[in-house]
Design an enzyme around this catalytic site. Structure first.
Site, PDB file in Angstrom:
ATOM      1  N   GLY A  90     -35.353 -39.292 -16.027  1.00 53.64           N
ATOM      2  CA  GLY A  90     -34.160 -39.326 -15.189  1.00 53.64           C
ATOM      3  C   GLY A  90     -33.585 -37.938 -15.056  1.00 53.64           C
ATOM      4  O   GLY A  90     -34.035 -37.002 -15.725  1.00 53.64           O
ATOM      5  N   LYS A  91     -32.631 -37.762 -14.194  1.00 53.01           N
ATOM      6  CA  LYS A  91     -31.926 -36.487 -14.074  1.00 53.01           C
ATOM      7  C   LYS A  91     -30.633 -36.758 -13.328  1.00 53.01           C
ATOM      8  O   LYS A  91     -30.546 -37.715 -12.554  1.00 53.01           O
ATOM      9  CB  LYS A  91     -32.776 -35.494 -13.255  1.00 53.01           C
ATOM     10  CG  LYS A  91     -32.388 -34.053 -13.478  1.00 53.01           C
ATOM     11  CD  LYS A  91     -33.089 -33.480 -14.702  1.00 53.01           C
ATOM     12  CE  LYS A  91     -32.697 -32.039 -14.952  1.00 53.01           C
ATOM     13  NZ  LYS A  91     -33.558 -31.420 -15.980  1.00 53.01           N
TER      14      LYS A  91
END
Ligand code: NAD
Length: 429
Positions: free
Chosen positions: A117-118
């Protein structure tokens, strides 16, 4: 099996950022190399969930500014989403999708029990006061509240965020839950559930991998000649650990330029010098050298630990190093990787070489979950036990398939995701 069909057009127009399209190209090449299942390939080319949130913030002058925040949860086949939070004026959904995709690959290649994720906010954090940055962080965390958590999605620092930002995120999440939840983020200060060894972890990982890479070319780090671009967190720690292992660090540089001493720099003294003077230039008994010339120095290992794209098709032919270990993200372009592979210069790609940071983030999360904390010695040893086998696996595949190690590392990551996706199957079928 019928093929997967995509209809999520709302997301599609964000899938054009070069970071993302390059990552997908590399995933496709890696998939072809290992003959990856085509339904798995289709699933790997789309983010699972993209969130965009309005973040209203009371500024110091009592006006309210509304910022835009993002969190992309790319893939959770191997575990909770994991990846950093970036505060930068250029952040947009496209960039965050690209970075989240790369985190999926990096966590997979390191063998961690994490998906990718980011997140980020479109903001120049240098223009905010401490109070404004805190207000921004707390409201953003609150907006993400239902979507993050120690079993769900675990943010960490990235460009423009730091341990203090993570402390505010953790506190906000904990206040809203009603109890202390340190495992919701990593990269926290040690006093509130952070891990020992986190600060030096990426640089140490770079050096563990450099030692192994030297073995592969029949050399040792002891007595080797090393050149390092960048003397920030990654570069200065890598320099120190190389120096402690008996390497001669011939040259280092930062934004102010480079310094060179053919007999090797005294790195502990240089670190002290930089604490007082902020930059490496002016360090006694050294010659000045430009960043461009530094990259072309004759040496055994070049460690680019500063910027993206510093080794490209314009300078790749001129390099006189035996190997490159990518401390920074993306310092060697894809075209340059191919040129260097042909020239016989061994490149250890970023997703393997600079994975030490995320590995120790994983240790932080494990320690928070158990409420049992390890010594720095244990952490450094456990880091070696993860990063060295990851390197070996990618190296073996690069030999088996006769490809550069960037391609083989990608293939190792894709193969692990493929296996897990096929075992888990598709819900509903
Ligand atoms: P940092 O900000 O601590 O240090 C960056 C260094 O690069 C500084 O010495 C700076 O002066 C230098 N620099 C900036 N512009 C330069 C230029 N034009 N020429 C030469 N040097 C220049 O950053 P960091 O945490 O050390 O990160 C460096 C790289 O490593 C980035 O690509 C980052 O994404 C990557 N990375 C960092 C970590 C981590 O744990 N810190 C983990 C994985 C990847």
């Amino acid at each position: 099996m019928p093929e997967v069909q995509h209809t999520s057009q709302a997301v599609d127009h964000h899938l054009t950022h070069p970071l993302f399209t390059n990552a997908i190209k590399a995933i496709e090449e890696a998939g072809a190399l290992i003959n990856c299942d085509k339904n798995v390939m289709a699933r790997l080319q789309k983010p699972k969930r993209c969130l965009a949130v309005a973040v209203p913030v009371r500024m110091d002058d009592y006006t309210v500014k509304v910022f835009t925040g993002y969190r992309v949860q790319y893939n959770s086949t191997l575990g909770p989403f994991k990846g950093g939070i970036r505060y930068h004026q250029n952040v947009d959904m496209g960039e965050v999708v690209g970075l989240a995709c790369l985190m999926t690959i990096k966590n997979s290649v390191m063998g961690l029990p994490y998906g990718g994720g980011k997140g980020g906010i479109t903001v120049d954090p240098t223009k905010l006061s401490r109070t404004e940055k805190q207000n921004l962080t707390r409201r953003y965390t609150s907006e993400l509240g239902p979507f993050i958590g120690p079993q769900l999605d675990i943010p960490a620092p990235d460009v423009g965020t730091d341990p203090q930002t993570m402390a505010w995120m953790m506190d906000t999440y904990s206040q809203e839950q009603g109890y202390f939840v340190p495992g919701v983020v990593t990269g926290k200060p040690v006093e509130i559930g952070g891990s020992l060894g986190r600060a030096g972890a990426t640089g140490l990982g770079v050096i563990y991998v450099t030692e192994k890479a030297f073995e592969k070319i029949g050399k040792t780090i002891k007595g080797s000649k090393i050149v390092i671009q960048g003397f920030g967190n990654v570069g200065s720690h890598a320099a120190l650990y190389a120096y402690e292992r008996g390497a001669k660090v011939l040259a280092v540089s930062d934004v102010s330029g480079g310094i060179f001493n053919g007999d090797g720099l005294n790195i502990p003294e240089l670190i002290e010098y930089v604490k007082n003077n902020k930059v490496v230039t002016g360090f006694p008994k050294t010659q000045k050298i430009t960043n461009e010339a530094l990259i072309e120095l004759e040496c055994d290992a070049l460690l680019p630990c500063a910027l993206e794209g510093v080794i490209d098709s314009n300078n790749a032919e001129k390099l006189k190093t035996k190997m490159i270990v990518e401390g920074a993200n993306g310092p060697v372009t894809n075209n340059a990787t191919k040129i260097l592979h042909k020239k016989g210069i061994f490149v250890v790609p970023d997703i393997v070489a600079n994975g030490g940071g995320v590995v120790v983030s994983y240790f932080e999360w494990v320690q928070d979950t158990m409420s049992f904390f390890w010594s720095e010695k244990e952490i450094n040893e456990k880091l070696r036990d993860i990063i060295v086998p990851a390197f070996e696996k990618c190296f073996a595949l690069s030999k088996e398939k006769d490809v550069d190690m960037r391609t083989s590392a990608m293939a190792v990551a894709v193969a692990r995701l493929e296996k897990a996706m096929l075992l888990r199957g598709l819900y509903p079928r």
